[in-house]
Scaffold this active site. Structure first.
Site, PDB file in Angstrom:
ATOM      1  N   VAL A  12     -10.525  -9.896  61.181  1.00 40.82           N
ATOM      2  CA  VAL A  12      -9.860 -11.156  60.809  1.00 40.82           C
ATOM      3  C   VAL A  12     -10.987 -11.973  60.167  1.00 40.82           C
ATOM      4  O   VAL A  12     -11.858 -12.489  60.860  1.00 40.82           O
ATOM      5  CB  VAL A  12      -9.234 -11.862  62.029  1.00 40.82           C
ATOM      6  N   PRO A  13     -11.001 -12.063  58.827  1.00 41.90           N
ATOM      7  CA  PRO A  13     -12.206 -12.410  58.059  1.00 41.90           C
ATOM      8  C   PRO A  13     -12.600 -13.892  58.064  1.00 41.90           C
ATOM      9  O   PRO A  13     -12.564 -14.567  57.031  1.00 41.90           O
ATOM     10  CB  PRO A  13     -11.840 -11.938  56.650  1.00 41.90           C
ATOM     11  N   CYS A  14     -13.055 -14.396  59.203  1.00 44.85           N
ATOM     12  CA  CYS A  14     -13.461 -15.800  59.276  1.00 44.85           C
ATOM     13  C   CYS A  14     -14.695 -16.073  58.408  1.00 44.85           C
ATOM     14  O   CYS A  14     -14.959 -17.225  58.066  1.00 44.85           O
ATOM     15  CB  CYS A  14     -13.671 -16.248  60.716  1.00 44.85           C
ATOM     16  N   HIS A  15     -15.412 -15.021  58.007  1.00 37.27           N
ATOM     17  CA  HIS A  15     -16.546 -15.216  57.097  1.00 37.27           C
ATOM     18  C   HIS A  15     -16.081 -15.711  55.727  1.00 37.27           C
ATOM     19  O   HIS A  15     -16.892 -16.238  54.967  1.00 37.27           O
ATOM     20  CB  HIS A  15     -17.366 -13.928  56.959  1.00 37.27           C
ATOM     21  N   ARG A  16     -14.800 -15.601  55.425  1.00 36.06           N
ATOM     22  CA  ARG A  16     -14.265 -16.042  54.128  1.00 36.06           C
ATOM     23  C   ARG A  16     -13.911 -17.527  54.114  1.00 36.06           C
ATOM     24  O   ARG A  16     -13.398 -18.014  53.104  1.00 36.06           O
ATOM     25  CB  ARG A  16     -13.032 -15.221  53.762  1.00 36.06           C
TER      26      ARG A  16
END
Length: 183
Positions: free
Chosen positions: A146-150
């Site tokens: 779940v790409p919270c780095h984005r």
């Protein structure tokens, strides 16, 4: 208590070595439930203790479980540039309410792009909740997948990241959003 814990739930885990450091992956029958950065022995042990407390069963090391093996395969492929998204069942039981709503919305942010905290707040119908979106990112039990780095600051700043800013920079560089670090 039955052999699967108080609630009939079994939790399996494995630690994989990656270019961004060791990652702990944990899964239930429902799906991948947790990804933990920097999973050295002490970090791993604390994470497993939290999982046992939250899910009511002692996690068991089981790298050969079909779901974990597939999760490891997909994360390795992503981190080496061979995969842009994940096709894994997810167990959302470690997060609820607004945080879960925000993270589910985040799944729609495609590889190679970013979204601002405020933009994500608007997407879930809470335009004034950009700070709460930041809290949701910090509570993400499934980073990378779940790409919270984005999620970045609207003024162009990189924002925070539970895995550390260097890890966030490396993930964004992998996706072509940032240049590769020079050293």
């Amino acid at each position: 208590m039955d052999s699967h814990g108080r609630y009939g739930r079994r939790v399996v885990w494995s630690v994989m070595d990656t270019g961004i450091g060791p990652l702990l992956l944990a899964a239930t029958r429902e799906g991948l439930v947790n990804v933990v950065f920097h999973a050295t022995d002490p970090v791993r042990d604390r994470a497993l203790g939290r999982l046992a407390s939250r899910l009511g069963t002692e996690p068991a090391e089981a790298p050969g479980s079909p779901l974990l093996a597939e999760a490891i395969r997909q994360v390795e492929a992503y981190l080496t540039g061979g995969r842009r998204d994940f096709d894994l069942p997810l167990d959302w039981s470690l997060i609820s309410g607004f945080n879960r709503e925000v993270l589910r919305e985040l799944l729609g942010v495609p590889y190679g792009s970013v979204v601002g905290y405020g933009d994500l707040a608007r997407r879930v119908g809470q335009p004034g909740a950009s700070q709460a979106v930041g809290v949701a990112m910090g509570a993400n039990p499934l980073p990378v997948v779940v790409p919270c780095h984005r999620v970045v600051e609207s003024g162009g700043g990189i924002g925070g990241f539970g895995g550390g800013l260097e890890t966030k920079r490396r993930l964004l560089a992998l996706e072509g959003v940032l240049p590769e670090p020079l050293f």
